[in-house]
Scaffold this motif. Structure first.
Motif, PDB file in Angstrom:
ATOM      1  N   TRP A 201      41.315  50.725  39.328  1.00  0.00           N
ATOM      2  CA  TRP A 201      40.462  50.233  40.520  1.00  0.00           C
ATOM      3  C   TRP A 201      39.104  51.072  40.557  1.00  0.00           C
ATOM      4  O   TRP A 201      38.021  50.333  40.702  1.00  0.00           O
ATOM      5  CB  TRP A 201      41.023  50.551  41.782  1.00  0.00           C
ATOM      6  CG  TRP A 201      40.497  49.397  42.865  1.00  0.00           C
ATOM      7  CD1 TRP A 201      39.749  50.256  43.802  1.00  0.00           C
ATOM      8  CD2 TRP A 201      40.309  48.112  42.943  1.00  0.00           C
ATOM      9  NE1 TRP A 201      39.455  49.222  44.751  1.00  0.00           N
ATOM     10  CE2 TRP A 201      39.485  47.948  44.296  1.00  0.00           C
ATOM     11  CE3 TRP A 201      40.795  47.129  42.022  1.00  0.00           C
ATOM     12  CZ2 TRP A 201      39.393  46.419  44.492  1.00  0.00           C
ATOM     13  CZ3 TRP A 201      40.608  45.908  42.490  1.00  0.00           C
ATOM     14  CH2 TRP A 201      39.750  45.413  43.667  1.00  0.00           C
ATOM     15  N   SER A 202      39.097  52.181  40.205  1.00  0.00           N
ATOM     16  CA  SER A 202      37.785  52.997  40.235  1.00  0.00           C
ATOM     17  C   SER A 202      36.938  52.447  38.957  1.00  0.00           C
ATOM     18  O   SER A 202      35.707  52.191  39.302  1.00  0.00           O
ATOM     19  CB  SER A 202      38.110  54.403  39.863  1.00  0.00           C
ATOM     20  OG  SER A 202      36.833  55.185  39.716  1.00  0.00           O
ATOM     21  N   ALA A 203      37.338  52.028  37.822  1.00  0.00           N
ATOM     22  CA  ALA A 203      36.743  51.233  36.889  1.00  0.00           C
ATOM     23  C   ALA A 203      35.924  50.003  37.419  1.00  0.00           C
ATOM     24  O   ALA A 203      34.904  49.675  36.885  1.00  0.00           O
ATOM     25  CB  ALA A 203      37.404  51.107  35.735  1.00  0.00           C
ATOM     26  N   VAL A 204      37.020  49.223  37.773  1.00  0.00           N
ATOM     27  CA  VAL A 204      36.621  48.137  38.444  1.00  0.00           C
ATOM     28  C   VAL A 204      35.229  48.234  39.643  1.00  0.00           C
ATOM     29  O   VAL A 204      34.377  47.351  39.491  1.00  0.00           O
ATOM     30  CB  VAL A 204      37.785  47.266  39.227  1.00  0.00           C
ATOM     31  CG1 VAL A 204      37.216  46.072  39.924  1.00  0.00           C
ATOM     32  CG2 VAL A 204      38.971  46.925  38.251  1.00  0.00           C
TER      33      VAL A 204
ATOM     34  N   LEU B 118      27.487  47.670  39.074  1.00  0.00           N
ATOM     35  CA  LEU B 118      26.529  47.690  38.095  1.00  0.00           C
ATOM     36  C   LEU B 118      26.165  46.210  37.785  1.00  0.00           C
ATOM     37  O   LEU B 118      24.915  46.045  37.554  1.00  0.00           O
ATOM     38  CB  LEU B 118      27.005  48.265  36.816  1.00  0.00           C
ATOM     39  CG  LEU B 118      27.086  49.961  36.912  1.00  0.00           C
ATOM     40  CD1 LEU B 118      27.871  50.379  35.584  1.00  0.00           C
ATOM     41  CD2 LEU B 118      25.885  50.700  37.135  1.00  0.00           C
ATOM     42  N   HIS B 119      27.104  45.265  37.518  1.00  0.00           N
ATOM     43  CA  HIS B 119      26.915  44.131  37.055  1.00  0.00           C
ATOM     44  C   HIS B 119      26.919  42.891  38.182  1.00  0.00           C
ATOM     45  O   HIS B 119      26.523  41.858  37.947  1.00  0.00           O
ATOM     46  CB  HIS B 119      27.945  43.760  35.943  1.00  0.00           C
ATOM     47  CG  HIS B 119      27.624  44.716  34.940  1.00  0.00           C
ATOM     48  ND1 HIS B 119      26.550  44.655  33.921  1.00  0.00           N
ATOM     49  CD2 HIS B 119      28.676  45.881  34.648  1.00  0.00           C
ATOM     50  CE1 HIS B 119      26.896  45.683  33.124  1.00  0.00           C
ATOM     51  NE2 HIS B 119      28.110  46.387  33.218  1.00  0.00           N
TER      52      HIS B 119
ATOM     53  N   LEU C 129      34.942  43.429  31.347  1.00  0.00           N
ATOM     54  CA  LEU C 129      35.751  44.970  31.241  1.00  0.00           C
ATOM     55  C   LEU C 129      37.004  44.641  31.046  1.00  0.00           C
ATOM     56  O   LEU C 129      37.729  43.688  31.947  1.00  0.00           O
ATOM     57  CB  LEU C 129      35.755  45.753  32.821  1.00  0.00           C
ATOM     58  CG  LEU C 129      36.660  46.784  33.213  1.00  0.00           C
ATOM     59  CD1 LEU C 129      36.378  47.872  32.121  1.00  0.00           C
ATOM     60  CD2 LEU C 129      36.436  47.273  34.636  1.00  0.00           C
ATOM     61  N   LEU C 130      37.852  45.166  30.029  1.00  0.00           N
ATOM     62  CA  LEU C 130      39.020  45.158  29.757  1.00  0.00           C
ATOM     63  C   LEU C 130      39.822  46.256  30.115  1.00  0.00           C
ATOM     64  O   LEU C 130      39.417  47.395  29.921  1.00  0.00           O
ATOM     65  CB  LEU C 130      39.423  44.887  28.219  1.00  0.00           C
ATOM     66  CG  LEU C 130      38.530  43.608  27.581  1.00  0.00           C
ATOM     67  CD1 LEU C 130      38.469  44.022  26.115  1.00  0.00           C
ATOM     68  CD2 LEU C 130      39.169  42.439  27.693  1.00  0.00           C
TER      69      LEU C 130
ATOM     70  N   ALA D  74      30.114  38.261  35.457  1.00  0.00           N
ATOM     71  CA  ALA D  74      30.999  39.651  35.241  1.00  0.00           C
ATOM     72  C   ALA D  74      32.347  38.916  34.988  1.00  0.00           C
ATOM     73  O   ALA D  74      32.903  38.173  35.916  1.00  0.00           O
ATOM     74  CB  ALA D  74      30.761  40.548  36.303  1.00  0.00           C
ATOM     75  N   ILE D  75      33.157  39.670  34.114  1.00  0.00           N
ATOM     76  CA  ILE D  75      34.435  39.411  34.018  1.00  0.00           C
ATOM     77  C   ILE D  75      35.425  40.578  33.819  1.00  0.00           C
ATOM     78  O   ILE D  75      34.874  41.625  33.052  1.00  0.00           O
ATOM     79  CB  ILE D  75      34.618  38.594  32.936  1.00  0.00           C
ATOM     80  CG1 ILE D  75      33.613  37.356  32.781  1.00  0.00           C
ATOM     81  CG2 ILE D  75      36.198  38.204  32.458  1.00  0.00           C
ATOM     82  CD1 ILE D  75      33.789  36.716  31.166  1.00  0.00           C
TER      83      ILE D  75
END
Length: 275
Positions: A260-263, A269-270, A210-211, A159-160
């Protein structure tokens, strides 16, 4: 003494620092540890956070800082991020990239630094209680560039996450608002960008990406993430892009909370915690 010469001298002094390598048996319990281990021809240093012990192996995340003046300890710049990840059940390593203490070597704008990250992932896999098949990388700016490139260098990276990353070096040099980057850093350190632009190796990045980028970033313009998203989509790679409204080269307050919520969602998930 000219300012540029002072910076170069500090850089050379920092690059010559070495540290005793860490015995992995001494970092098995919960806590914060200052560690050092072998990179790709350099010695790497960082700060390791381990959460409470678990009955199952835990995933790990390498956290990479952005560019800083020579002599500034790199890992300390992202220590708080590593701590936050540890509080959520991940083993987290805030890593000083080559060129910043306590690591040795010179900053090379993503040429050999991704190989160091691959070595860091291999080192983490040797630690007790670590799931060597669940290792991620999170980086900021230059660290985001290196995080993406490391996905093409190591099969361990699963995961990146890249905050406002450089993805096309030459285009960055042409569009950045930072004159030091345009006239010094890109031509003298980064070079052509053929080998150190993530957009050129998108087909070799197999981990989900994730960008995260601010729409008002002029130091690393938002198009850098847009170009990476496009490149990964062409290879059928898994890519998500979050554009932060009003975000500059760094986030605070509600912008940071949104990112941070997206992170945390992406990692759950990953790179699932296994406790």
């Amino acid at each position: 003494m000219p300012k540029v010469l002072v910076i170069i001298l500090l850089w050379l002094a920092a690059a010559g620092c070495t540290a005793e390598l860490t015995d992995v048996t001494t970092v098995g319990g919960r806590g914060r540890y200052e560690v050092s281990f072998a990179g790709s021809g350099v010695t790497l240093g960082g700060i390791l956070f381990r959460p409470a012990s678990s009955s199952k192996p835990l995933p790990a995340i390498i956290v990479l800082h952005g560019w800083a003046r020579p002599g500034v300890p790199g890992a300390r710049r992202v220590e708080s991020t590593a701590r936050r990840l540890s509080e959520q059940g991940y083993v987290a390593l805030a890593l000083s990239m080559r060129g910043w203490p306590p690591s040795s070597g010179w900053d090379d704008c993503g040429k050999a630094q991704p190989d160091d990250v691959a070595k860091a992932a291999d080192w983490l896999a040797t630690l007790p209680g670590i799931d060597g098949d669940s290792i991620g990388v999170l980086g900021f700016s230059l660290g985001g560039q290196v995080a993406l490139l490391s996905g093409a260098r190591s099969g361990r990276i699963k995961a990146i996450i890249a905050y406002f990353p450089i993805t096309d070096v030459q285009r960055w040099g042409d569009t950045t608002s930072n004159k030091g980057i345009r006239y010094f850093y890109v031509p003298l350190v980064c070079g052509t960008g053929n080998q150190n632009s993530p957009v050129h190796v998108a087909d070799q990045i197999h981990a989900p990406v994730l960008l995260i980028h601010g729409d008002r970033d002029t130091e690393v313009p938002t198009e850098q993430s847009l170009k990476m998203q496009e490149a990964l989509r062409k290879t059928d790679g898994h890519v998500e892009l979050l554009v932060i409204a009003g975000g500059d080269h760094g986030f605070k307050g509600e912008q940071d909370k949104q990112a941070w919520s997206a992170v945390t969602k992406f990692l759950s998930l990953h790179l699932r915690s296994r406790d």
